[in-house]
Design a protein around this motif. Structure first.
Motif, PDB file in Angstrom:
ATOM      1  N   ARG A 140       0.834  -1.217   0.000  1.00  0.00           N
ATOM      2  CA  ARG A 140       0.000   0.000   0.000  1.00  0.00           C
ATOM      3  C   ARG A 140       0.864   1.261   0.000  1.00  0.00           C
ATOM      4  O   ARG A 140       0.681   2.180   0.789  1.00  0.00           O
ATOM      5  CB  ARG A 140      -0.963  -0.002   1.178  1.00  0.00           C
ATOM      6  CG  ARG A 140      -1.954  -1.117   1.103  1.00  0.00           C
ATOM      7  CD  ARG A 140      -2.891  -1.097   2.248  1.00  0.00           C
ATOM      8  NE  ARG A 140      -3.813  -2.226   2.099  1.00  0.00           N
ATOM      9  CZ  ARG A 140      -4.690  -2.562   3.006  1.00  0.00           C
ATOM     10  NH1 ARG A 140      -4.793  -1.876   4.127  1.00  0.00           N
ATOM     11  NH2 ARG A 140      -5.484  -3.582   2.806  1.00  0.00           N
ATOM     12  N   VAL A 141       1.833   1.247  -0.909  1.00  0.00           N
ATOM     13  CA  VAL A 141       2.759   2.359  -1.065  1.00  0.00           C
ATOM     14  C   VAL A 141       2.706   2.814  -2.513  1.00  0.00           C
ATOM     15  O   VAL A 141       2.662   1.986  -3.428  1.00  0.00           O
ATOM     16  CB  VAL A 141       4.203   1.912  -0.707  1.00  0.00           C
ATOM     17  CG1 VAL A 141       5.204   2.993  -1.022  1.00  0.00           C
ATOM     18  CG2 VAL A 141       4.286   1.514   0.747  1.00  0.00           C
ATOM     19  N   HIS A 142       2.695   4.114  -2.715  1.00  0.00           N
ATOM     20  CA  HIS A 142       2.747   4.645  -4.073  1.00  0.00           C
ATOM     21  C   HIS A 142       4.199   4.752  -4.512  1.00  0.00           C
ATOM     22  O   HIS A 142       5.099   5.004  -3.697  1.00  0.00           O
ATOM     23  CB  HIS A 142       2.081   6.025  -4.126  1.00  0.00           C
ATOM     24  CG  HIS A 142       1.930   6.525  -5.515  1.00  0.00           C
ATOM     25  ND1 HIS A 142       2.936   7.189  -6.159  1.00  0.00           N
ATOM     26  CD2 HIS A 142       0.906   6.419  -6.383  1.00  0.00           C
ATOM     27  CE1 HIS A 142       2.527   7.492  -7.387  1.00  0.00           C
ATOM     28  NE2 HIS A 142       1.308   7.037  -7.541  1.00  0.00           N
ATOM     29  N   PHE A 143       4.416   4.587  -5.786  1.00  0.00           N
ATOM     30  CA  PHE A 143       5.766   4.648  -6.343  1.00  0.00           C
ATOM     31  C   PHE A 143       6.507   5.906  -5.900  1.00  0.00           C
ATOM     32  O   PHE A 143       7.683   5.866  -5.561  1.00  0.00           O
ATOM     33  CB  PHE A 143       5.674   4.578  -7.870  1.00  0.00           C
ATOM     34  CG  PHE A 143       6.970   4.836  -8.563  1.00  0.00           C
ATOM     35  CD1 PHE A 143       7.951   3.875  -8.579  1.00  0.00           C
ATOM     36  CD2 PHE A 143       7.211   6.047  -9.172  1.00  0.00           C
ATOM     37  CE1 PHE A 143       9.168   4.108  -9.200  1.00  0.00           C
ATOM     38  CE2 PHE A 143       8.412   6.296  -9.800  1.00  0.00           C
ATOM     39  CZ  PHE A 143       9.386   5.320  -9.809  1.00  0.00           C
ATOM     40  N   SER A 144       5.831   7.032  -5.874  1.00  0.00           N
ATOM     41  CA  SER A 144       6.491   8.292  -5.531  1.00  0.00           C
ATOM     42  C   SER A 144       6.860   8.388  -4.048  1.00  0.00           C
ATOM     43  O   SER A 144       7.586   9.288  -3.655  1.00  0.00           O
ATOM     44  CB  SER A 144       5.611   9.481  -5.913  1.00  0.00           C
ATOM     45  OG  SER A 144       4.429   9.480  -5.156  1.00  0.00           O
ATOM     46  N   GLN A 145       6.369   7.471  -3.225  1.00  0.00           N
ATOM     47  CA  GLN A 145       6.712   7.469  -1.805  1.00  0.00           C
ATOM     48  C   GLN A 145       7.983   6.667  -1.514  1.00  0.00           C
ATOM     49  O   GLN A 145       8.493   6.710  -0.403  1.00  0.00           O
ATOM     50  CB  GLN A 145       5.566   6.888  -0.981  1.00  0.00           C
ATOM     51  CG  GLN A 145       4.310   7.717  -1.009  1.00  0.00           C
ATOM     52  CD  GLN A 145       3.186   7.005  -0.295  1.00  0.00           C
ATOM     53  OE1 GLN A 145       2.731   5.947  -0.710  1.00  0.00           O
ATOM     54  NE2 GLN A 145       2.754   7.586   0.807  1.00  0.00           N
ATOM     55  N   PHE A 157       9.608   5.856   2.129  1.00  0.00           N
ATOM     56  CA  PHE A 157       9.574   4.430   2.417  1.00  0.00           C
ATOM     57  C   PHE A 157      10.748   3.830   1.662  1.00  0.00           C
ATOM     58  O   PHE A 157      11.152   4.309   0.603  1.00  0.00           O
ATOM     59  CB  PHE A 157       8.283   3.770   1.932  1.00  0.00           C
ATOM     60  CG  PHE A 157       7.096   4.125   2.750  1.00  0.00           C
ATOM     61  CD1 PHE A 157       6.835   3.455   3.945  1.00  0.00           C
ATOM     62  CD2 PHE A 157       6.207   5.111   2.334  1.00  0.00           C
ATOM     63  CE1 PHE A 157       5.736   3.768   4.705  1.00  0.00           C
ATOM     64  CE2 PHE A 157       5.101   5.434   3.094  1.00  0.00           C
ATOM     65  CZ  PHE A 157       4.861   4.758   4.280  1.00  0.00           C
ATOM     66  N   THR A 158      11.291   2.760   2.196  1.00  0.00           N
ATOM     67  CA  THR A 158      12.335   2.031   1.499  1.00  0.00           C
ATOM     68  C   THR A 158      12.266   0.575   1.919  1.00  0.00           C
ATOM     69  O   THR A 158      11.488   0.215   2.798  1.00  0.00           O
ATOM     70  CB  THR A 158      13.736   2.621   1.772  1.00  0.00           C
ATOM     71  OG1 THR A 158      14.669   2.048   0.841  1.00  0.00           O
ATOM     72  CG2 THR A 158      14.193   2.384   3.192  1.00  0.00           C
TER      73      THR A 158
END
Length: 127
Positions: A77-82, A123-124
């Motif tokens: 539930r993470v967007h690419f830009s995050q 996020f990583t």
């Protein structure tokens, strides 16, 4: 990058740079690539997403994203830009490693090697 890192990033592209980038990476016009204003920070809104050119030039990002990458982003539930570009590079490396050994990348396998972490701004994926 510091905890204020993502919010402190300012655009450095010119209109000419953007046109060249769109042509080089074949970004479809339907996405309406637009440069933010000189005082705008790199933040997503309901109508816009932020793309970092470093992701394309250094991390091997190409659109459309592979089914594995899309499924992984949905799973977490993470967007690419995050995602920090180096975190996304781990995803690319994992996927290419699986293909190199004639395997299929999968979310359960990925989760055996990496976990999603956050430092407030990004996020990583950490080992």
């Amino acid at each position: 990058m510091s905890r204020t890192g993502r919010s402190m990033i300012r655009p450095v592209f010119t209109t000419r740079n953007l046109e060249s980038f769109v042509e080089t990476y074949q970004i479809p016009e339907r996405f309406s690539p637009t440069l933010p204003g000189p005082d705008d920070s790199a933040e997503c809104t309901p109508n816009w997403i932020v793309l970092y050119t470093l992701s394309f030039s250094s991390c091997g990002v190409r659109y459309p994203l592979s089914a594995f990458k899309v499924d992984l982003l949905r799973h977490f539930r993470v967007h690419f830009s995050q995602l920090h570009p180096l975190g996304f590079m781990r995803v690319v490396h994992f996927e290419l490693s699986c293909v190199a050994v004639s395997g299929e990348p999968s979310i359960p396998l990925f989760c055996m090697f990496y976990k999603l972490i956050s430092d407030v701004d990004w996020f990583t994926f950490a080992k």
